[in-house]
Structure formats: C-alpha cells, structure tokens
Design a protein around this motif. Sequence first.
Motif, PDB file in Angstrom:
ATOM      1  N   TYR A  18     -12.066  -7.862   4.793  1.00 16.94           N
ATOM      2  CA  TYR A  18     -11.454  -6.740   4.085  1.00 16.94           C
ATOM      3  C   TYR A  18     -12.526  -6.124   3.193  1.00 16.94           C
ATOM      4  O   TYR A  18     -13.088  -6.818   2.329  1.00 16.94           O
ATOM      5  CB  TYR A  18     -10.236  -7.200   3.266  1.00 16.94           C
ATOM      6  N   PRO A  19     -12.847  -4.831   3.409  1.00 19.63           N
ATOM      7  CA  PRO A  19     -13.973  -4.225   2.685  1.00 19.63           C
ATOM      8  C   PRO A  19     -13.824  -4.323   1.166  1.00 19.63           C
ATOM      9  O   PRO A  19     -12.715  -4.244   0.622  1.00 19.63           O
ATOM     10  CB  PRO A  19     -13.934  -2.763   3.140  1.00 19.63           C
ATOM     11  N   GLY A  20     -14.968  -4.492   0.511  1.00 20.85           N
ATOM     12  CA  GLY A  20     -14.975  -4.489  -0.953  1.00 20.85           C
ATOM     13  C   GLY A  20     -15.078  -5.866  -1.569  1.00 20.85           C
ATOM     14  O   GLY A  20     -15.214  -5.998  -2.780  1.00 20.85           O
ATOM     15  N   PHE A  21     -15.004  -6.915  -0.726  1.00 22.23           N
ATOM     16  CA  PHE A  21     -15.059  -8.281  -1.256  1.00 22.23           C
ATOM     17  C   PHE A  21     -16.110  -9.105  -0.513  1.00 22.23           C
ATOM     18  O   PHE A  21     -15.781  -9.997   0.261  1.00 22.23           O
ATOM     19  CB  PHE A  21     -13.671  -8.945  -1.169  1.00 22.23           C
ATOM     20  N   PRO A  22     -17.408  -8.778  -0.730  1.00 25.18           N
ATOM     21  CA  PRO A  22     -18.469  -9.457   0.032  1.00 25.18           C
ATOM     22  C   PRO A  22     -18.532 -10.959  -0.236  1.00 25.18           C
ATOM     23  O   PRO A  22     -19.046 -11.703   0.580  1.00 25.18           O
ATOM     24  CB  PRO A  22     -19.748  -8.751  -0.426  1.00 25.18           C
ATOM     25  N   THR A  43       0.842  -1.209   0.000  1.00 20.89           N
ATOM     26  CA  THR A  43       0.000   0.000   0.000  1.00 20.89           C
ATOM     27  C   THR A  43       0.871   1.251   0.000  1.00 20.89           C
ATOM     28  O   THR A  43       0.608   2.205  -0.751  1.00 20.89           O
ATOM     29  CB  THR A  43      -0.936   0.025   1.227  1.00 20.89           C
ATOM     30  N   LEU A  98      -6.024 -11.432  -3.031  1.00 18.20           N
ATOM     31  CA  LEU A  98      -6.059 -10.022  -2.620  1.00 18.20           C
ATOM     32  C   LEU A  98      -4.673  -9.386  -2.772  1.00 18.20           C
ATOM     33  O   LEU A  98      -4.531  -8.284  -3.309  1.00 18.20           O
ATOM     34  CB  LEU A  98      -6.551  -9.921  -1.166  1.00 18.20           C
ATOM     35  N   SER A 156      -6.595  -4.405   6.920  1.00 18.19           N
ATOM     36  CA  SER A 156      -7.154  -3.051   6.777  1.00 18.19           C
ATOM     37  C   SER A 156      -6.332  -2.021   7.553  1.00 18.19           C
ATOM     38  O   SER A 156      -6.166  -0.886   7.090  1.00 18.19           O
ATOM     39  CB  SER A 156      -8.613  -3.022   7.218  1.00 18.19           C
ATOM     40  N   GLN A 214      -1.400  -3.479  -8.648  1.00 17.69           N
ATOM     41  CA  GLN A 214      -1.662  -2.035  -8.562  1.00 17.69           C
ATOM     42  C   GLN A 214      -0.354  -1.266  -8.308  1.00 17.69           C
ATOM     43  O   GLN A 214      -0.139  -0.201  -8.874  1.00 17.69           O
ATOM     44  CB  GLN A 214      -2.665  -1.779  -7.433  1.00 17.69           C
TER      45      GLN A 214
END
Length: 318
Positions: free
Chosen positions: A54-58, A21, A66, A293, A73
Amino acid sequence: MDKTKEFYDVVIIGGGSAGLTAGIYCGRAKLNTLIIEKSLIGGLATYTNEVENYPGFPEKITGTELMNLFHKQAKKFGVKFKQTPVRAVNLTHERKTVETFRNIYEAKAVIIASGGKPRLTNAPNEEKFLYGKGISFCATCDAAANIDKTVMVVGNGDSAIEEGIFLTKFAKKVIVSVTRDVGNLKCHHAAKEEAFKNKKMEFIWNTRVHSFESKGEFLEKVILKNTKNDKLLSFKVDTCFLFIGYNPDTEIFKNIVNMTSDGYIPTNEKMETNIKGVYCVGDARNKSLRQISTAVNDGAIAGYYAEKYISENGNRTK
Ligand SMILES: Cc1cc2nc3c(=O)[nH]c(=O)nc-3n(C[C@H](O)[C@H](O)[C@H](O)COP(=O)(O)OP(=O)(O)OC[C@H]3O[C@@H](n4cnc5c(N)ncnc54)[C@H](O)[C@@H]3O)c2cc1C
C-alpha cells in the motif's frame, strides 16, 4: 418492536478499506454519512500482518494500523458509525432504506462496501494456520516472503494457475494440488500451456487437501488425499495458497441489485450499480484485482459521485 428511524445523505454498508474511503470522501464533502459495520471496523485488511504494497508506507504497516488511520480520518470528517449487521435493504425508491435489528436508516444514496471472504477447504486444522501462519489467499501480498521456498497452490482455475505461475518468480518450487484428472485444468488455454512448460511447477492430480499439519505455530505440512485410491501424500511447504474461489458478502442484495451468477455486483466507472443512487465498491464489486489500493480507488470514486448525485437530485441534510 417499532424501529427507530434516522435520516442520512449517505449510508455505507461495510466498514472495510472501501467503505472507510467512501466515508472519508462523503464526510469531507459535508454529506451526513453513516457507516454500518457488522464486525471489525477495517474489514479483511485487519487480518493482514504486514501490508507491504500500500503506497506511502515503505517501512511496512500492519493491516490493523492502516485501517485505524482510515477510521480516524473518516471520524475527523464527521462520519458516524454503527456496529451492527444490515439485515435488509429497500433501494428501489428515491429514498432508500437500510434496516438493522433496532433501526431503519433512510438515505438518498447507498454505497455497498460489504466485501467478502476467500473460500476455505474446511480440512482439519485450517483455521489454526490462517492469516500469517502459513495459509494465504493472496500471492501478490505474500510472494516476496517465499523467495527460494517451497509453496503449494490449491486450485486449478484461472487465478490458481496464474498466481501459481507468478509464485514461480519467487519460490523454488510450486506444488499444485488439482482435483481433476491428469492434464485437465479449468483455467484458460494460455495459462495452462505456460504452466505445463514451467519447470518449477509440479502438478499433483486427483487430490484434495486432507489436513494441514504442524508441531508448532506455523504450517509445516499439507497432507493431500488421492481421490481415486484414497492414498495420503505428505508435502513439506512454507506457505499454502488457497485459490478455490471467493464468496462476496452480497446475499442481502440478491434480487434487488443486479449481480453476476457468483454474487459480484457489476458497476460502471462511476461505481454506479443498475439502481440510481446505489453504488458498489471494493471486493464485492465485479472486478479483477482485489486489493486495499483498488478498494480505496473504488471508495473515492463512489464518494465523489454520490455527492454529485445528491446535490443534483435533492436537498442535503447538512
Ligand atoms: C489474507 C489476505 C491478505 C491480504 N493482504 C493484502 C495486502 O497485503 N495488500 C492489499 O492491498 N490487499 C490485501 N488483501 C486484500 C484486501 O484485504 C482486500 O482487497 C480489501 O480489504 C477489501 O476491502 P473491502 O472494503 O472491499 O472489503 P472488506 O475489507 O471485506 O470489508 C467489508 C466489510 O463489510 C462488512 N459487512 C459485510 N456485510 C455486512 C452487513 N450486512 N452489514 C454490515 N457490515 C457488513 C464486513 O464485516 C467487512 O468488515 C488481502 C486479503 C487477504 C484475504
């Protein structure tokens, strides 16, 4: 052997979720950025089969999937990668150096993202059941998979007892293996009182893990040994949670960067250590919640402030 010298704006030590990150933020800010990773890109998260929080991967995602996205990225923003251990650092001068077997990397800012590893009991068969096979180090991650099941917690410090109490919200029974005498826990008083009142918690005093057993691929039984009379006690459990400490991977920064007695690196809110231009992020940092996170949070902040520091203090290489 003369080592080759290379120059970067930022060198990030460790390519786990925090380091990747930080890399994304530095790369996107057009800093010439290098991530050095000694083992697997993606770090500890790649050992997790299902990341559900981890948000964004329901629909869930594996840790490896991940981390592959994080890696992709970072590369998209021009971050460079080297796969080799960092052996030594010199961080006190304005130009900092990071040394590997063959190279010396000079940087204006260094981000420490070296993470760590949960401590093991070293009892027989432990390795066989690590990571998704019945031995866990993370109640937040694995509690939901233990609804109405029987689990064991090994440990008696703050995290063992607090996580044990948390697990009683899911499991039907939480057996706690404690090395100390009856009634003697190392955790804070409020947690101790709450744990003793909790009917789902059963304490097995004066015990250590003797072995982990199963006829199949997944853990079935934990054998405890009573340290007073050497008696072996067998417990059928669905998951065994180990909370006997965590070892931050910060040995190479000892006597260079300030750290706590157990090796964590304290920072301020900007992720700055006691040395100008040196940041620490993720699990190696002195903090209370170690998750992907929170590693992402740290990495973003350090990347942002590293860019500000470099722009204010010197010329960028790009
Ligand atoms: C079993 C388990 C399950 C978990 N499940 C979840 C979950 O479901 N959800 C969640 O949010 N969190 C989970 N966590 C926590 C999460 O994995 C960590 O908080 C997070 O991965 C920490 O990221 P990090 O980048 O700080 O450290 P790490 O991922 O440990 O990365 C540090 C990297 O630095 C490298 N490194 C260290 N020293 C050097 C050196 N000298 N030179 C070069 N490289 C070096 C290491 O090889 C490593 O790859 C889990 C943890 C465990 C143990």
